[in-house]
Design a protein around this motif. Structure first.
Motif, PDB file in Angstrom:
ATOM      1  N   GLN A 186     -12.125 116.403 -42.902  1.00  0.00           N
ATOM      2  CA  GLN A 186     -11.513 115.280 -42.092  1.00  0.00           C
ATOM      3  C   GLN A 186     -12.751 114.403 -41.635  1.00  0.00           C
ATOM      4  OE1 GLN A 186     -11.115 118.551 -41.020  1.00  0.00           O
ATOM      5  NE2 GLN A 186     -13.211 118.806 -40.645  1.00  0.00           N
ATOM      6  N   ALA A 187     -12.318 113.096 -41.681  1.00  0.00           N
ATOM      7  CA  ALA A 187     -13.370 111.889 -41.776  1.00  0.00           C
ATOM      8  C   ALA A 187     -12.881 110.770 -40.775  1.00  0.00           C
ATOM      9  CB  ALA A 187     -13.836 111.557 -42.936  1.00  0.00           C
ATOM     10  N   GLY A 188     -13.693 109.990 -40.321  1.00  0.00           N
ATOM     11  CA  GLY A 188     -13.094 108.876 -39.505  1.00  0.00           C
ATOM     12  C   GLY A 188     -14.178 108.140 -38.943  1.00  0.00           C
ATOM     13  N   ILE A 189     -14.126 106.943 -38.489  1.00  0.00           N
ATOM     14  CA  ILE A 189     -14.938 106.062 -37.583  1.00  0.00           C
ATOM     15  C   ILE A 189     -14.155 105.288 -36.726  1.00  0.00           C
ATOM     16  CG2 ILE A 189     -14.736 104.467 -39.641  1.00  0.00           C
ATOM     17  CD1 ILE A 189     -17.971 103.945 -39.187  1.00  0.00           C
ATOM     18  N   TYR A 190     -15.133 104.701 -35.556  1.00  0.00           N
ATOM     19  CA  TYR A 190     -14.293 103.895 -34.771  1.00  0.00           C
ATOM     20  C   TYR A 190     -14.726 102.446 -35.119  1.00  0.00           C
ATOM     21  CZ  TYR A 190     -13.090 107.742 -31.653  1.00  0.00           C
ATOM     22  OH  TYR A 190     -12.689 108.923 -30.965  1.00  0.00           O
ATOM     23  N   LEU A 191     -13.584 101.417 -35.341  1.00  0.00           N
ATOM     24  CA  LEU A 191     -13.624 100.133 -35.485  1.00  0.00           C
ATOM     25  C   LEU A 191     -13.198  98.974 -34.462  1.00  0.00           C
ATOM     26  CD1 LEU A 191     -12.702 100.423 -39.427  1.00  0.00           C
ATOM     27  CD2 LEU A 191     -14.780 100.544 -38.497  1.00  0.00           C
ATOM     28  N   ASN A 202     -10.067  98.780 -44.467  1.00  0.00           N
ATOM     29  CA  ASN A 202      -9.893 100.144 -44.512  1.00  0.00           C
ATOM     30  C   ASN A 202     -10.820 101.038 -44.551  1.00  0.00           C
ATOM     31  OD1 ASN A 202      -7.733 102.284 -44.725  1.00  0.00           O
ATOM     32  ND2 ASN A 202      -7.504 101.857 -46.972  1.00  0.00           N
ATOM     33  N   VAL A 203     -10.588 102.240 -44.292  1.00  0.00           N
ATOM     34  CA  VAL A 203     -11.649 103.275 -44.517  1.00  0.00           C
ATOM     35  C   VAL A 203     -11.355 104.300 -45.801  1.00  0.00           C
ATOM     36  CG1 VAL A 203     -12.617 105.236 -43.226  1.00  0.00           C
ATOM     37  CG2 VAL A 203     -12.174 103.266 -42.090  1.00  0.00           C
ATOM     38  N   GLY A 204     -12.439 104.660 -46.414  1.00  0.00           N
ATOM     39  CA  GLY A 204     -11.978 105.638 -47.634  1.00  0.00           C
ATOM     40  C   GLY A 204     -13.039 106.535 -47.903  1.00  0.00           C
ATOM     41  N   ILE A 205     -12.841 107.425 -48.648  1.00  0.00           N
ATOM     42  CA  ILE A 205     -13.913 108.373 -49.121  1.00  0.00           C
ATOM     43  C   ILE A 205     -13.721 108.237 -50.711  1.00  0.00           C
ATOM     44  CG2 ILE A 205     -15.037 110.660 -49.307  1.00  0.00           C
ATOM     45  CD1 ILE A 205     -15.069 109.589 -46.359  1.00  0.00           C
ATOM     46  N   THR A 230     -10.904  95.902 -29.752  1.00  0.00           N
ATOM     47  CA  THR A 230     -11.439  97.354 -28.973  1.00  0.00           C
ATOM     48  C   THR A 230     -11.469  98.262 -30.069  1.00  0.00           C
ATOM     49  OG1 THR A 230     -10.921  98.869 -27.136  1.00  0.00           O
ATOM     50  CG2 THR A 230      -9.134  98.274 -28.594  1.00  0.00           C
ATOM     51  N   TYR A 231     -12.225  99.196 -29.756  1.00  0.00           N
ATOM     52  CA  TYR A 231     -12.782 100.385 -30.602  1.00  0.00           C
ATOM     53  C   TYR A 231     -11.515 101.398 -30.717  1.00  0.00           C
ATOM     54  CZ  TYR A 231     -17.708  99.371 -31.237  1.00  0.00           C
ATOM     55  OH  TYR A 231     -18.827  99.147 -31.840  1.00  0.00           O
ATOM     56  N   GLU A 232     -11.042 101.457 -31.930  1.00  0.00           N
ATOM     57  CA  GLU A 232     -10.120 102.399 -32.398  1.00  0.00           C
ATOM     58  C   GLU A 232     -10.290 103.243 -33.634  1.00  0.00           C
ATOM     59  OE1 GLU A 232      -5.342 101.556 -33.537  1.00  0.00           O
ATOM     60  OE2 GLU A 232      -6.463  99.749 -33.278  1.00  0.00           O
ATOM     61  N   LEU A 233     -10.002 104.503 -33.262  1.00  0.00           N
ATOM     62  CA  LEU A 233     -10.300 105.614 -34.479  1.00  0.00           C
ATOM     63  C   LEU A 233      -9.600 105.279 -35.470  1.00  0.00           C
ATOM     64  CD1 LEU A 233     -11.929 108.116 -35.411  1.00  0.00           C
ATOM     65  CD2 LEU A 233     -10.018 109.330 -34.090  1.00  0.00           C
ATOM     66  N   THR A 234     -10.250 105.267 -36.621  1.00  0.00           N
ATOM     67  CA  THR A 234      -9.226 105.381 -38.079  1.00  0.00           C
ATOM     68  C   THR A 234      -9.804 106.480 -38.676  1.00  0.00           C
ATOM     69  OG1 THR A 234      -9.507 102.966 -38.188  1.00  0.00           O
ATOM     70  CG2 THR A 234      -8.985 103.947 -40.264  1.00  0.00           C
ATOM     71  N   ASP A 267     -18.802 102.296 -35.303  1.00  0.00           N
ATOM     72  CA  ASP A 267     -19.536 103.166 -34.561  1.00  0.00           C
ATOM     73  C   ASP A 267     -19.126 104.657 -34.588  1.00  0.00           C
ATOM     74  OD1 ASP A 267     -21.562 104.079 -32.888  1.00  0.00           O
ATOM     75  OD2 ASP A 267     -20.960 103.094 -30.978  1.00  0.00           O
ATOM     76  N   ASP A 268     -19.862 105.626 -34.548  1.00  0.00           N
ATOM     77  CA  ASP A 268     -19.184 107.154 -34.358  1.00  0.00           C
ATOM     78  C   ASP A 268     -18.507 107.592 -35.598  1.00  0.00           C
ATOM     79  OD1 ASP A 268     -20.729 107.491 -32.061  1.00  0.00           O
ATOM     80  OD2 ASP A 268     -18.903 106.716 -30.649  1.00  0.00           O
TER      81      ASP A 268
END
Length: 714
Positions: A186-191, A202-205, A230-234, A267-268
């Motif tokens: 599982q992966a993610g980041i706040y944007l 978009n976020v990818g691996i 605002t920061y939102e988790l993707t 972030d994060d």
């Protein structure tokens, strides 16, 4: 948490959350709460009028893995803001207020974060935080480590892409040097997207082999096309490709116009492996829930519900079902059809050479010899039967032409003991076990043992080979009147602990143990059913023991690939101590999906229930329906995943009085959650007649200590 506030002829405030309080509970797990250590308000210059200044409260991570269902609550209390050094000035109690949390979400982060400097806190020089870099295939980009806006901590990464031609992009990325092939992740980041035009974010691996060759990309389903401010988790989850040994997390600004652009703050970030699906409040009681164990185990077809006659279909004659087994009460040969197959030689998992084996334990009637046997039904192809014949005691393997194919002779003996010196004679009212196996080479082997199971004395074995074995195969039992079956089992067909049952009319079905695609681990189950008639349903099921009256959560990850006149169903059937059905509950999915999606059932176990079937089903919606579905990661856990409650705020944060900011009721909140606050959730009021500075200094710093605690009980 330290809170600092500097006033110029400035005040500085820092609130210290004094270490996360973790209380060990005498259950399977713990209560825990974790958060950032420091919050700093921006410098403020006094103007001689009432003023206020704000700061963000970092998120908390809350965990309840005890399994007790006792609930919990989180309290926050802060000390009065006091000057650091100097003359010991204080701000009046009540100067600091904390808003109520804005939301509580289940946490996906259940392991070591493999991204160093995930919060962009470490920075030496250049445009990006340490370990992060930028790359572009078109247009231009810029980056900067900033102190505002941040999601948590003191820094975040600003990233800007501009003038990007269509179908090209700019990336902010971090390499992950080592990943585990086949593991779930599982992966993610706040944007925080502050501007976007003619582009997507978009976020990818990206996955790479040991030689560094690019393999594939896993992408988050959420794709930003507009700013969110605002920061939102993707986030994204999945399985590491089998050949992957390293990876790269990337945040991509991709152009969908001639000159795309976007500005974002990140972030994060996190990348973690082998997550556990919530709820985590108690252990999963579904054995082999991810179908990982090789299909070498035994699936028991008789279970605790013998009195109901399931999962048997009597095709001729009559059967009596009781606690001591199923007895043929008909006046002739009876076929008890289990329809438990769908096995084909080609579906045997790679690296195994497991045969498909039927094993039946039975007790002979008072009048012997009586016919008893087991059959392999092969779709529209030949049938195969191992039978201990009534009348002459001959033990024979037959090849039989299927119904509708009138080719003499209809029964072709392939092997037998004969009626001479090798004959095995039945003894009245005696228990025996018969086995019949088919392997992928076309070899058939049948044996008779004395007693229950194959641990007794082997009385005889016969074998044959045939080139007509292609499958898919199903199982039937064959007997004369008075024969009592006490158990029937299959070995080599399904992953351990799982079996199959047909309800109503289903033309045929297939079961495969697959290596890809999977949701987690190395294996998943692929199931298909064809020509389902009204009321027809094909079940793949697992039996569990349950405790009545306890709240529960059951989940399965499914990937319906074909649904034509059938629906994907996740169901629980409940049984009492007598094995009688007392109802069930389920969830229905009527559409195919691009990948694995969750199906979930929550509720309370019926008070009289002692066992249950966890069912994955393809059920008819129109006559002649057919479908194919993948299933993985099946779970049944006590407790429910109701999100903890947020009491009304705001609360005074600096009067040494504990305020409850989160409350989890009994059986709710079991698992891990992230508690988030709205932007500018801390407010510090500065009054002219009560805010002091040091005349000998250009500024002064005030500090408070804010402590949060997690306590058992709602």
């Amino acid at each position: 948490m330290k809170m600092r506030r500097r006033v110029m002829k400035v005040i500085g405030l820092s609130t210290l959350i004094s270490g996360a309080l973790s209380t060990q509970i005498a259950y399977a797990g713990t209560l825990s709460v974790q958060g950032a250590s420091t919050v700093t308000f921006p410098p403020t210059t006094l103007k001689g009028i009432p003023q206020s200044v704000t700061a963000n409260m970092p998120p908390l991570t809350v965990g309840d893995t005890r399994g007790s269902g006792n609930g919990y609550h989180i309290t926050v209390q802060g000390s009065q803001l006091k000057e650091v050094g100097g003359r010991g000035h204080t701000l009046p109690a009540g100067s600091l207020q904390l808003a109520a949390p804005s939301k509580v979400v289940e946490s996906a982060q259940d392991g070591v974060n493999l991204i160093p400097n995930a919060g962009f806190e470490s920075y030496s020089s250049g445009p990006t935080a340490n370990g992060w870099a930028i790359y572009g295939s078109g247009g231009s980009s810029s980056a900067q480590v900033v102190t505002s806006p941040v999601h948590s901590g003191n820094h975040a990464q600003k990233f800007v892409g501009s003038g990007i031609p269509q179908s090209t992009g700019q990336q902010l990325y971090h390499d992950i040097p080592s990943v585990t092939p086949g593991a779930s992740f599982q992966a993610g980041i706040y944007l925080d997207i502050t501007a976007i035009s003619g582009a997507t974010v978009n976020v990818g691996i990206n996955w790479f082999s040991s030689s560094g060759a690019y393999l594939s990309t896993s992408s988050a389903t959420k794709k930003f096309t507009a700013s969110n401010n605002t920061y939102e988790l993707t986030s994204l989850t999945g399985t590491v490709p089998q050949n992957a040994t390293s990876a790269r997390m990337n945040i991509t600004i991709g152009s969908i116009s001639s000159s795309g652009s976007a500005t974002l703050f990140a972030d994060d970030a996190y990348y973690q492996s082998n997550h556990v699906t919530v709820p985590q409040g108690s252990s999963n009681i579904v054995l082999n829930s991810g179908f990982e164990q090789k299909a070498s185990g035994t699936s028991t077809l008789f279970s605790t519900n013998l009195t109901s006659g399931q999962p048997w279909n009597v095709t001729t004659g009559a059967e009596s079902f009781a606690s001591n087994g199923a007895t043929n009460t008909g006046s002739g040969n009876t076929l008890v059809q289990t329809k438990t197959g769908g096995w084909t030689p080609s579906s045997t998992p790679a690296g195994t050479s497991l045969p498909l084996t039927e094993q039946v334990t039975f007790t002979t009637p008072s009048t012997v010899p009586a016919s008893v046997g087991v059959d392999f039904l092969q779709g529209n192809g030949y049938y195969y039967r191992a039978v201990w014949q009534g009348g002459d005691n001959n033990f024979v393997i037959y090849k039989e032409a299927p119904p509708g194919r009138h080719e003499p002779p209809s029964y072709i003996p392939l092997a037998s003991t004969g009626t001479g010196s090798n004959i095995v004679r039945q003894v009245a009212n005696t228990q025996y076990t018969m086995t019949f196996s088919i392997d992928s080479s076309g070899k058939l082997v049948a044996s008779i043992y004395g007693g229950r199971g194959t641990g007794g004395y082997k009385l005889t074995t016969i074998s044959a080979s045939d080139t007509s074995l292609s499958g898919p195969f199903q199982m039937e039992l064959y007997s004369g009147p008075g024969m009592r079956y006490t158990s029937a089992q299959l070995t080599g067909l399904w992953p351990n602990g799982w079996s199959v049952y047909t309800g109503g009319t289903v033309g045929t079905y297939a079961t495969s143990w697959i290596a890809a695609p999977v949701f987690a681990g190395q294996r998943a189950l692929k199931v298909s059913a064809y020509n389902e008639q009204p009321g027809g349903a094909q079940f793949w099921l697992h039996n569990i023991t349950v405790t009545g009256g306890r709240p529960f959560t059951a989940t399965v990850m499914v990937n319906p690939q074909v649904l034509s006149g059938v629906a994907a169903v996740f169901q629980i059937d409940w049984f009492n101590s007598n094995g009688s059905s007392i109802g069930g509950t389920g969830s229905i999915l009527n559409k195919v999906t691009e990948g694995y999606v969750p199906m979930q059932i929550t509720g309370t176990v019926p008070s009289s229930a002692t066992s249950a079937h966890i069912d994955v089903i393809l059920r008819d919606t129109t006559s002649g329906g057919y479908g194919t579905m993948l299933a993985d990661d099946v779970r049944f856990q006590y407790g429910q995943t109701g999100v903890p409650l947020i009491p009304k705020g705001p609360w005074t944060g600096d009067n040494n009085t504990a305020s409850t900011v989160l409350s989890s009721q009994t059986w709710d909140g079991m698992g891990r959650y992230i508690v988030e606050w709205p932007s500018q959730s801390f407010t510090l009021k500065l009054e002219p007649k009560s805010t002091y500075t040091d005349p000998s200094s250009s500024s002064i710093t005030y500090q408070s200590q804010l402590t949060y605690s997690i306590v058992s009980g709602p």
